[in-house]
Design a protein around this motif. Structure first.
Motif, PDB file in Angstrom:
ATOM      1  N   GLY A  61     -35.967   9.429 -24.981  1.00  0.00           N
ATOM      2  CA  GLY A  61     -34.840   8.929 -25.762  1.00  0.00           C
ATOM      3  C   GLY A  61     -33.706   9.917 -25.856  1.00  0.00           C
ATOM      4  O   GLY A  61     -32.605   9.565 -26.278  1.00  0.00           O
ATOM      5  N   THR A  62     -33.956  11.175 -25.444  1.00  0.00           N
ATOM      6  CA  THR A  62     -32.908  12.189 -25.514  1.00  0.00           C
ATOM      7  C   THR A  62     -31.817  11.895 -24.494  1.00  0.00           C
ATOM      8  O   THR A  62     -32.096  11.564 -23.347  1.00  0.00           O
ATOM      9  N   ASP A  63     -30.547  12.006 -24.891  1.00  0.00           N
ATOM     10  CA  ASP A  63     -29.420  11.966 -23.966  1.00  0.00           C
ATOM     11  C   ASP A  63     -29.149  13.371 -23.453  1.00  0.00           C
ATOM     12  O   ASP A  63     -29.059  14.323 -24.234  1.00  0.00           O
ATOM     13  N   VAL A  64     -29.024  13.479 -22.135  1.00  0.00           N
ATOM     14  CA  VAL A  64     -28.736  14.767 -21.502  1.00  0.00           C
ATOM     15  C   VAL A  64     -27.341  14.703 -20.904  1.00  0.00           C
ATOM     16  O   VAL A  64     -27.030  13.794 -20.126  1.00  0.00           O
ATOM     17  N   THR A  65     -26.501  15.635 -21.283  1.00  0.00           N
ATOM     18  CA  THR A  65     -25.131  15.701 -20.759  1.00  0.00           C
ATOM     19  C   THR A  65     -25.067  16.782 -19.690  1.00  0.00           C
ATOM     20  O   THR A  65     -25.320  17.957 -19.954  1.00  0.00           O
ATOM     21  N   SER A  66     -24.745  16.349 -18.473  1.00  0.00           N
ATOM     22  CA  SER A  66     -24.632  17.286 -17.351  1.00  0.00           C
ATOM     23  C   SER A  66     -23.160  17.508 -17.042  1.00  0.00           C
ATOM     24  O   SER A  66     -22.383  16.553 -16.940  1.00  0.00           O
ATOM     25  N   PRO A 103     -34.069  11.767 -11.152  1.00  0.00           N
ATOM     26  CA  PRO A 103     -35.500  11.655 -10.910  1.00  0.00           C
ATOM     27  C   PRO A 103     -36.083  10.468 -11.663  1.00  0.00           C
ATOM     28  O   PRO A 103     -35.458   9.909 -12.574  1.00  0.00           O
ATOM     29  N   ALA A 104     -37.270  10.066 -11.280  1.00  0.00           N
ATOM     30  CA  ALA A 104     -37.987   9.070 -12.068  1.00  0.00           C
ATOM     31  C   ALA A 104     -38.178   9.622 -13.461  1.00  0.00           C
ATOM     32  O   ALA A 104     -38.552  10.786 -13.652  1.00  0.00           O
ATOM     33  N   GLY A 105     -37.886   8.802 -14.458  1.00  0.00           N
ATOM     34  CA  GLY A 105     -37.988   9.250 -15.840  1.00  0.00           C
ATOM     35  C   GLY A 105     -36.655   9.494 -16.485  1.00  0.00           C
ATOM     36  O   GLY A 105     -36.583   9.834 -17.661  1.00  0.00           O
ATOM     37  N   MET A 106     -35.563   9.330 -15.720  1.00  0.00           N
ATOM     38  CA  MET A 106     -34.225   9.472 -16.297  1.00  0.00           C
ATOM     39  C   MET A 106     -33.381   8.281 -15.874  1.00  0.00           C
ATOM     40  O   MET A 106     -33.520   7.764 -14.761  1.00  0.00           O
ATOM     41  N   SER A 107     -32.503   7.855 -16.767  1.00  0.00           N
ATOM     42  CA  SER A 107     -31.651   6.693 -16.523  1.00  0.00           C
ATOM     43  C   SER A 107     -30.208   7.045 -16.806  1.00  0.00           C
ATOM     44  O   SER A 107     -29.906   7.904 -17.641  1.00  0.00           O
ATOM     45  N   PHE A 108     -29.330   6.341 -16.098  1.00  0.00           N
ATOM     46  CA  PHE A 108     -27.884   6.543 -16.268  1.00  0.00           C
ATOM     47  C   PHE A 108     -27.411   5.973 -17.596  1.00  0.00           C
ATOM     48  O   PHE A 108     -27.836   4.899 -18.023  1.00  0.00           O
ATOM     49  N   VAL A 109     -26.519   6.712 -18.249  1.00  0.00           N
ATOM     50  CA  VAL A 109     -25.872   6.228 -19.471  1.00  0.00           C
ATOM     51  C   VAL A 109     -24.374   6.047 -19.232  1.00  0.00           C
ATOM     52  O   VAL A 109     -23.829   4.965 -19.388  1.00  0.00           O
ATOM     53  N   SER A 110     -23.695   7.134 -18.791  1.00  0.00           N
ATOM     54  CA  SER A 110     -22.248   7.042 -18.573  1.00  0.00           C
ATOM     55  C   SER A 110     -21.805   8.202 -17.690  1.00  0.00           C
ATOM     56  O   SER A 110     -22.542   9.168 -17.475  1.00  0.00           O
ATOM     57  N   SER A 111     -20.567   8.080 -17.160  1.00  0.00           N
ATOM     58  CA  SER A 111     -20.016   9.170 -16.359  1.00  0.00           C
ATOM     59  C   SER A 111     -18.516   9.223 -16.531  1.00  0.00           C
ATOM     60  O   SER A 111     -17.856   8.213 -16.803  1.00  0.00           O
ATOM     61  N   LYS A 161     -12.995  20.629  -9.793  1.00  0.00           N
ATOM     62  CA  LYS A 161     -12.974  19.440 -10.637  1.00  0.00           C
ATOM     63  C   LYS A 161     -14.304  19.344 -11.360  1.00  0.00           C
ATOM     64  O   LYS A 161     -15.367  19.636 -10.790  1.00  0.00           O
ATOM     65  N   MET A 162     -14.227  18.928 -12.662  1.00  0.00           N
ATOM     66  CA  MET A 162     -15.405  18.823 -13.498  1.00  0.00           C
ATOM     67  C   MET A 162     -15.760  17.359 -13.701  1.00  0.00           C
ATOM     68  O   MET A 162     -14.913  16.533 -14.034  1.00  0.00           O
ATOM     69  N   LEU A 163     -17.019  17.049 -13.472  1.00  0.00           N
ATOM     70  CA  LEU A 163     -17.532  15.715 -13.714  1.00  0.00           C
ATOM     71  C   LEU A 163     -18.528  15.788 -14.860  1.00  0.00           C
ATOM     72  O   LEU A 163     -19.222  16.799 -15.041  1.00  0.00           O
ATOM     73  N   THR A 164     -18.601  14.716 -15.611  1.00  0.00           N
ATOM     74  CA  THR A 164     -19.550  14.643 -16.722  1.00  0.00           C
ATOM     75  C   THR A 164     -20.470  13.460 -16.503  1.00  0.00           C
ATOM     76  O   THR A 164     -20.006  12.348 -16.225  1.00  0.00           O
TER      77      THR A 164
END
Length: 746
Positions: free
Chosen positions: A455-460, A482-490, A515-518
């Motif tokens: 349930g944790t959101d990870v910001t890369s 990887p398996a076990g992580m899902s996209f939220v936003s970019s 350039k920085m991507l989130t």
């Protein structure tokens, strides 16, 4: 004349005769000499002579075609008697070709001799050498003598005596002891396109009233006495479009014309007009670029042309220019460079051959050339793109490849050399510089947090930098979850397909630019262990192959868990009895829990006495706000002393709940609130992610429904960051174990 033996050869002939009757083919068996074949032949037949050396003196007294099977290199006729001609033709309409003719060294004897009744003959493709005279005509007319090599004879190469209307063309006449070509009392002859050089006396010599002859297209050079000499009343001869390069080019008296009128056409130098002749000692200047001298006119060979001279002397000004352009001025390794090479004859005469050599620098390799060239290591050679007329250009195309290890500036050189028909060659060079680019790209990524519960959101944060020296466009970035992580936003928006998150083009990216991507992703329920996420960046320079870089980061999926156990001493007692409860709280997960809240709910009939450590007491709730942090596997023991009230009766149910939060959990990154409830169940509710609404749920959904004795005990949730989450909610009643279900959507 004696006809003697043939050596080292086999002779045969197949013959046809053209008479009033039909053509007939004859074959003789075992002719011993060429003369035997002639003696047995009929007019109009062909005698074909096989390879070998034939030693005999031959009289041709029939209208025959006599030719070798394979040319003069393999078929020689040598005089048996040096005081006789090798071939003596005494009849008209004879052809002789393909022989080396030699050995008639007696005074005035010739290799091939046409007598006064030998007219309309063709003598061609022979080598006539080492005779007294090479080819001699005496009172003979209308003969065609062409393509012969006449050299190293003791007197003249050609001698025409009282002969008229003959054509000598395309012959090479050299190294003869007297004149190359000598005309005695011979008129109306045409001498064209002959090469007359290195003769010991004169190149061309006319005397004793040799009139009305035409000399055109002849190259006369390196002759010892004169290039051309007309004397003893030789008049009305036409001399134009010849090349003279001798120590003394001319000695001419009489009334002769030394040039024609200016007429369009390719002259002997390859220039655009016919007119006069080229004289190596003419020092005048062409002022108008038409290829003729305009000063010091007429040319008179320093006074040796007695009457008039050449009013249109040809001026030899060979020149060549080469230019080279490429389709790019810079390129990364693997770039194909298309060179256009233009070779221009900027002189006033034809050039042939014209060779072009391209020298590729280290760091470049040959791919192809048009027209086809010879490639040897770094040298690309067009052996001959000529002839190239004055003013004419030719375009060459070369495709080269920038090698993978190339660096810096690459200097490419092309050289062109053209050779005029006469004289020294001319050259020119051109250069082209390619700057080798060094495209490079780097990608770095950081993730926050680096561990988290489901349930944790990870910001890369993905930082893409052009570390090369040229612009990259397009620039593609692909994140593989990887398996076990899902996209939220970019940010910026990316294309999402299953586990692939793709920014199709974040370019152009200038050299040094970043350039920085989130990317925000979500640890899925059921995820565990280490989750390896990969990001790849690829940039394409304007020319050449693309460059790539990868980065990796690891997220540890936590599995938080907590357990609480309690024992009470005694388990029964009269009113007024103190009950001591030992509450053991254990972190059974794999991550630190902090805070860790423990709530003991006393039933009606029991009262608080004391707690270790100190707890907050509010009516029937005994709360240890935070006994954390609690490391994975760590336990803490709490002690609670309560008192059985005086009016208590029956069974008293006391409940203890423990709640632990992983260190990375916050309301803005809400993960899971754990509970261990004695005799409780869980119901579902919906709750917006705004942490400030937690208290409003309680008041609006419980108190508004007038269930004053219900309270929110534990809460856990999951769902998308930008949508309502789904929570598990546990409610407890102060007087019973009855549970209720409440839903709230903001």
């Amino acid at each position: 004349m004696l006809l003697l033996m043939m050596t080292l050869a086999v002779l045969f002939f197949a013959t046809t005769t053209v008479t009033a009757n039909a053509a007939t083919i004859y074959a003789l068996s075992n002719p011993k000499t060429i003369q035997d074949a002639i003696d047995n032949a009929y007019h109009g037949q062909t005698i074909l002579v096989r390879n070998g050396t034939y030693t005999e003196n031959i009289i041709v007294n029939k209208r025959l075609k006599i030719c070798s099977e394979h040319g003069p290199a393999t078929t020689t006729v040598r005089a048996f008697d040096p005081d006789e001609h090798v071939f003596e033709v005494t009849v008209d309409h004879v052809e002789i070709s393909g022989f080396t003719v030699t050995g008639a060294t007696g005074y005035m004897q010739a290799g091939i001799y046409l007598s006064c009744i030998a007219d309309n003959c063709s003598i061609y493709d022979n080598i006539v050498s080492n005779n007294s005279i090479g080819i001699s005509l005496a009172s003979s007319r209308s003969n065609m003598i062409y393509g012969n090599t006449v050299n190293s004879n003791n007197q003249d190469g050609f001698r025409l005596l009282s002969s008229i209307s003959n054509t000598l063309s395309g012959n090479t006449v050299s190294s003869n002891n007297h004149a190359g070509i000598c005309l005695w009392s011979s008129s109306y002859n045409m001498l064209m396109d002959n090469t007359v050089n290195s003769n010991n006396d004169r190149g061309i010599y006319l005397h004793d009233s040799s009139n009305y002859n035409t000399f055109a297209g002849n190259s006369v050079y390196s002759n010892n006495k004169n290039g051309i000499c007309l004397k003893a009343s030789s008049n009305y001869n036409m001399i134009y479009n010849n090349y003279f390069n001798n120590e003394n080019n001319a000695w001419i008296n009489g009334n002769n014309k030394i040039n024609s009128t200016k007429t369009a056409g390719t002259n002997i130098l390859g220039g655009p007009y016919f007119g006069g002749n080229y004289w190596s000692d003419y020092t005048g200047t062409d002022l108008n670029g038409d290829g003729f001298g305009d000063t010091l006119l007429p040319y008179d060979a320093s006074g040796n042309i007695k009457y008039g001279g050449d009013w249109h002397p040809l001026v030899l000004q060979p020149d060549i220019a080469v230019t080279k352009v490429g389709n790019v001025t810079e390129g990364a390794p693997s770039t194909l460079v298309y060179f256009s090479i233009t070779v221009n004859n900027t002189g006033n005469c034809a050039l042939n051959p014209v060779s072009v050599v391209e020298t590729l620098p280290a760091g470049m390799s040959f791919v192809s050339a048009t027209p086809v060239a010879d490639a040897s290591a770094s040298l690309i050679t067009w052996t001959n793109i000529g002839p190239l007329a004055a003013g004419e250009s030719k375009m060459l195309t070369l495709v080269a490849h920038i090698d993978p290890d190339a660096a810096g500036t690459l200097n490419s050189t092309v050289s062109a050399e053209g050779k005029p028909i006469h004289g020294a060659g001319v050259t020119d060079d051109a250069y082209y510089v390619i700057t080798t680019l060094s495209p490079a790209i780097s990608v770095h990524t950081t993730a926050t947090p680096t561990e988290g519960a489901p349930g944790t959101d990870v910001t890369s944060k993905i930082n893409v930098t052009n570390t090369g020296d040229c612009t990259l466009n397009p620039v593609t970035v692909v994140e593989t979850l990887p398996a076990g992580m899902s996209f939220v936003s970019s940010t910026p928006v990316a294309n999402v397909s299953a586990s692939l998150i793709t920014w199709t083009n974040i370019g152009p990216l200038a050299a040094g630019e970043s350039k920085m991507l989130t990317l925000v992703t979500h640890i899925d329920h059921g995820a565990s262990g280490t989750l390896n996420s990969t990001v790849s960046a690829e940039g394409k320079p304007i020319h050449g192959a693309g460059v790539t870089d990868d980065a990796y980061y690891v997220i540890t999926a936590l599995s938080p868990a907590i357990s609480v156990h309690t024992t009470a001493t005694p388990t029964e007692g009269a009113p007024g009895t103190d009950v001591t409860s030992k509450i053991n709280v254990t972190n059974t997960g794999d991550c630190t829990l902090n805070p860790v809240t423990v709530v003991a709910t006393l039933p009606a009939g029991m009262s608080f006495v004391s707690a270790t450590p100190v707890a907050n007491v509010s009516t029937g709730l005994i709360t240890w706000t935070n006994i954390g942090p609690l490391a994975a596997g760590e336990s803490k023991m709490l002690t609670l002393v309560t008192h059985i009230d005086h009016d208590a009766a029956g069974t008293l149910n006391s409940t203890v709940s423990a709640e632990g939060k992983p260190d990375s959990w916050s309301w803005s990154h809400r993960r899971c609130i754990l509970c261990d409830n004695r005799s409780l169940s869980c119901y579902s509710g919906a709750y917006d992610r705004n942490p400030n609404r937690r208290s409003s749920w309680y008041s609006r959904d419980i108190h508004n429904k007038r269930h004053k004795h219900w309270r929110l005990h534990t809460l856990s949730g999951h769902g998308g960051r930008d949508s309502a989450r789904r929570y598990e909610l546990c409610l407890i009643h102060s007087h019973s174990e009855r549970l209720g279900r409440f839903n709230y959507l903001d």
